[in-house]
Design an enzyme around this catalytic site. Structure first.
Site, short mmCIF file in Angstrom:
data_model
loop_
_atom_site.label_atom_id
_atom_site.label_comp_id
_atom_site.label_asym_id
_atom_site.label_seq_id
_atom_site.Cartn_x
_atom_site.Cartn_y
_atom_site.Cartn_z
N GLY A 1 -1.01 1.94 -2.58
CA GLY A 1 -1.34 0.60 -2.08
C GLY A 1 -0.87 0.39 -0.65
N ASP A 2 0.33 0.83 -0.36
CA ASP A 2 0.87 0.69 1.00
C ASP A 2 0.07 1.53 1.98
OD1 ASP A 2 2.97 -1.12 0.61
OD2 ASP A 2 4.22 0.45 -0.23
N ALA A 3 -0.25 2.75 1.56
CA ALA A 3 -1.04 3.62 2.45
C ALA A 3 -2.40 2.98 2.71
CB ALA A 3 -1.22 5.00 1.81
N GLY B 1 -1.97 0.36 5.27
CA GLY B 1 -1.73 1.00 6.57
C GLY B 1 -3.03 1.46 7.22
#
Ligand SMILES: Nc1ncnc2c1ncn2[C@@H]1O[C@H](COP(=O)(O)OP(=O)(O)OP(=O)(O)O)[C@@H](O)[C@H]1O
Ligand SMILES: *[C@@H]1O[C@H](CO)[C@@H](O)[C@H](O)[C@H]1NC(C)=O
Ligand SMILES: *[C@@H]1O[C@H](CO)[C@@H](O)[C@H](O)[C@H]1NC(C)=O
Length: 232
Positions: free
Chosen positions: A186-188, A191
Site C-alpha cells: 500500500g505504501d509503495a 509512493g
C-alpha cells in the site's frame, strides 16, 4: 525531494516490521506535539511543500498537527492527501478523522478499510466502488474543489472515484511463485502514485506508477528495488 525521502523512510519502517527485526519504541513518536511543528525550522518545511501526504496513523498522536497542516494546505491551494491507514483508525479515531477529511484532496485506503469506514457510518454497503464514490463525495472544506478516492484491493483492480464517477484499473498480475511479501504494498502504491502526481500526470498514469512500485515491492522481502526503475 524531501517528500520522497519521507515516504521511503516510512516504507522502510513497514518492511522492517515485516522482517520481524524492528523493536519499535514509539514513546518518542507518541510525544509529538503541535509545538514541534510550529517551530520556525519545522514549519518552514510545511511552507515549502506543495503536496502533503499524511498517513492516518498520525491521528492517534497529534490530530492538532494534522489540522494545522491541512488548513495551511487549503489556504494556500496545496494538495493534501491522506490515507485511511487501518480499520481501527476508522473505528476509534473517527472524530479526529472526520475533522480532517474535508481538507483531503485525495484519500487512499484498501478494501478492508473502505468497508469498515462504510460500516462505521451506517452506509449499509460493502461494495467498494460505491464506498469509494461516497468517500469522494464527503463534505469538502471551503476552498476545496473536489476529492478523489483511491481504494486498492490487492490483486483486484484499483478503484478510483472522482466527479461522481468510478473507474477501475487492473493491477499488474503476478504469478503466485513470484509473490514474496505483500507488506508495504500500500505504501509503495502511494509512493508510485505521488511520483506522477507531482509531475502533473493524469490519474491513469498515477495509478500505473502506483501498481508498478507495489509490484516491485511485493516481489522482495525488505525494502529493495532496482537502482534504475524500468517504469515508463
Ligand atoms: N497479490 C497481488 N498481486 C498483484 N499485485 C498486488 C498483490 N497484492 C498487492 N498488489 C499491488 O499492491 C497494491 C496495494 O495492495 P493492497 O491493496 O494489498 O494494499 P494494502 O493492503 O494497503 O497493503 P499493505 O500490506 O501495505 O497494508 C495493489 O493495488 C496492487 O497494485
Ligand atoms: C488492508 O489493510 C489492513 C491494515 O490497515 C490490513 O489489516 C488488511 O489485511 C488489508 N486488507 C487487504 C485485503 O489486504
Ligand atoms: C495506507 O497507509 C498505511 C500506513 O502508512 C499503509 O500500511 C497502507 O498500506 C496504506 N494503504 C494504501 C492503500 O495507501
Amino acid at each position: 525531494m524531501r517528500m520522497r525521502l519521507l515516504l521511503q523512510a516510512h516504507v522502510l519502517y513497514v518492511l522492517l516490521v515485516a522482517k520481524g527485526s524492528l523493536i519499535a519504541n514509539l514513546s518518542a513518536a507518541n510525544c509529538y506535539k503541535s509545538e514541534h511543528l510550529k517551530k520556525p525550522e519545522n514549519w518552514a518545511l510545511v511552507e515549502k511543500a506543495k503536496y502533503i501526504y499524511i498517513a492516518g496513523f498520525f491521528l492517534t498522536v497529534s490530530p492538532e498537527s494534522i489540522q494545522l497542516v491541512a488548513e495551511h494546505a487549503a489556504a494556500n491551494n496545496k494538495v493534501f492527501l491522506m490515507n485511511l491507514s487501518a480499520p481501527f483508525i476508522c473505528e476509534f479515531f473517527r472524530d479526529a478523522q472526520e475533522k480532517v477529511l474535508p481538507y483531503a484532496d485525495y484519500i487512499f485506503g484498501n478494501e478492508t478499510e473502505a468497508r469498515i469506514f462504510s460500516k462505521v457510518r451506517g452506509w449499509e454497503t460493502e461494495n467498494v466502488e460505491e464506498i469509494a464514490l461516497k468517500i469522494s463525495q464527503l463534505p469538502l472544506a471551503s476552498g476545496k474543489q473536489k476529492r478523489i478516492a483511491v481504494i486498492t484491493q490487492g490483486a483486484d483492480p484499483v478503484v478510483v472515484a472522482e466527479d461522481g464517477k468510478v473507474k477501475t484499473f487492473p493491477v499488474i498480475l503476478l504469478p503466485k511463485e513470484k509473490l514474496v511479501d505483500t507488506n508495504g504494498a500500500g505504501d509503495a502504491f502511494v509512493g508510485g502514485f505521488l511520483s506522477q502526481l507531482v509531475q502533473g500526470k493524469s490519474i491513469e498514469d498515477c495509478v500505473k506508477a502506483g501498481c508498478y512500485a507495489a509490484n516491485v515491492i511485493i516481489q522482495q522481502s525488505g525494502c529493495t528495488y532496482p537502482e534504475k526503475p524500468d517504469f515508463n
